[in-house]
Design a protein around this motif. Structure first.
Motif, mmCIF file in Angstrom:
data_model
loop_
_atom_site.group_PDB
_atom_site.id
_atom_site.type_symbol
_atom_site.label_atom_id
_atom_site.label_comp_id
_atom_site.label_asym_id
_atom_site.label_seq_id
_atom_site.Cartn_x
_atom_site.Cartn_y
_atom_site.Cartn_z
ATOM 1 N N ASP A 122 10.881 -10.494 4.899
ATOM 2 C CA ASP A 122 10.673 -11.931 4.717
ATOM 3 C C ASP A 122 9.188 -12.234 4.487
ATOM 4 O OD1 ASP A 122 9.704 -11.413 7.213
ATOM 5 O OD2 ASP A 122 10.844 -12.961 8.228
ATOM 6 N N ALA A 123 8.433 -11.229 4.106
ATOM 7 C CA ALA A 123 6.996 -11.408 3.868
ATOM 8 C C ALA A 123 6.758 -12.464 2.800
ATOM 9 C CB ALA A 123 6.371 -10.094 3.446
ATOM 10 N N ARG A 124 5.889 -13.385 3.110
ATOM 11 C CA ARG A 124 5.583 -14.450 2.154
ATOM 12 C C ARG A 124 4.383 -14.100 1.287
ATOM 13 N NH1 ARG A 124 7.420 -19.648 5.604
ATOM 14 N NH2 ARG A 124 9.201 -18.552 6.418
ATOM 15 N N ASP A 125 3.464 -13.319 1.837
ATOM 16 C CA ASP A 125 2.271 -12.929 1.087
ATOM 17 C C ASP A 125 2.554 -11.632 0.340
ATOM 18 O OD1 ASP A 125 -0.177 -12.364 0.038
ATOM 19 O OD2 ASP A 125 -1.249 -12.370 1.944
ATOM 20 N N ARG A 126 2.863 -11.738 -0.924
ATOM 21 C CA ARG A 126 3.236 -10.581 -1.723
ATOM 22 C C ARG A 126 2.040 -9.712 -2.105
ATOM 23 N NH1 ARG A 126 8.369 -10.557 -1.566
ATOM 24 N NH2 ARG A 126 9.588 -12.375 -2.054
ATOM 25 N N GLY A 169 2.435 2.792 2.864
ATOM 26 C CA GLY A 169 2.872 1.403 2.952
ATOM 27 C C GLY A 169 3.374 0.885 1.634
ATOM 28 N N PHE A 170 3.433 -0.451 1.511
ATOM 29 C CA PHE A 170 3.977 -1.056 0.293
ATOM 30 C C PHE A 170 3.467 -2.489 0.149
ATOM 31 C CE2 PHE A 170 6.662 -2.398 3.707
ATOM 32 C CZ PHE A 170 7.092 -3.671 3.365
ATOM 33 N N PHE A 171 3.602 -3.001 -1.054
ATOM 34 C CA PHE A 171 3.389 -4.422 -1.323
ATOM 35 C C PHE A 171 4.763 -5.051 -1.421
ATOM 36 C CE2 PHE A 171 -0.631 -2.794 -3.074
ATOM 37 C CZ PHE A 171 -1.527 -3.664 -2.455
ATOM 38 N N PRO A 172 5.059 -6.119 -0.670
ATOM 39 C CA PRO A 172 6.377 -6.762 -0.772
ATOM 40 C C PRO A 172 6.629 -7.270 -2.183
ATOM 41 C CG PRO A 172 5.158 -7.618 1.107
ATOM 42 C CD PRO A 172 4.204 -6.783 0.302
ATOM 43 N N ARG A 173 7.864 -7.162 -2.612
ATOM 44 C CA ARG A 173 8.238 -7.650 -3.951
ATOM 45 C C ARG A 173 9.222 -8.765 -3.842
ATOM 46 N NH1 ARG A 173 8.769 -2.034 -7.281
ATOM 47 N NH2 ARG A 173 6.671 -1.388 -6.868
#
Length: 94
Positions: free
Chosen positions: A64-68, A90-94
């Motif tokens: 539910d990450a808002r900051d992509r 790690g990863f960057f949310p998409r």
């Protein structure tokens, strides 16, 4: 770019002078590095890379990450004894 695309970086280094920075890149993407001392090592290195690429799994999940644009750290553990798990850092949310 490797972080954003999820590409594992495998490096065969001809010079150990740059290995620290490059090893960090490989480790953070789930790949590996080798310091090549003799070209006779190449077949074994390529076999190892091919074996690892054939045995990779991709785990996906929703966040539910808002900051992509924010890098999220990842940790993967297993209950199987003597199992080595290597993953991206790690990863960057998409």
């Amino acid at each position: 770019v490797a972080r954003e695309t999820g590409a594992a970086v495998y490096l065969v280094l001809l010079s150990s002078s740059a290995s620290s920075r490059l090893q960090t890149l490989a480790t953070e993407t789930g790949g590996r590095t080798w310091d090549l001392r003799d070209t006779k090592q190449l077949d074994a290195i390529y076999d190892t890379i091919a074996r690892e690429l054939r045995s990779q799994y991709r785990l996906t999940f929703r966040t539910d990450a808002r900051d992509r644009n924010q890098w999220r750290r990842v940790s993967v553990m297993t209950e199987i004894p003597n199992t080595k798990v290597r993953t991206t850092a790690g990863f960057f949310p998409r």
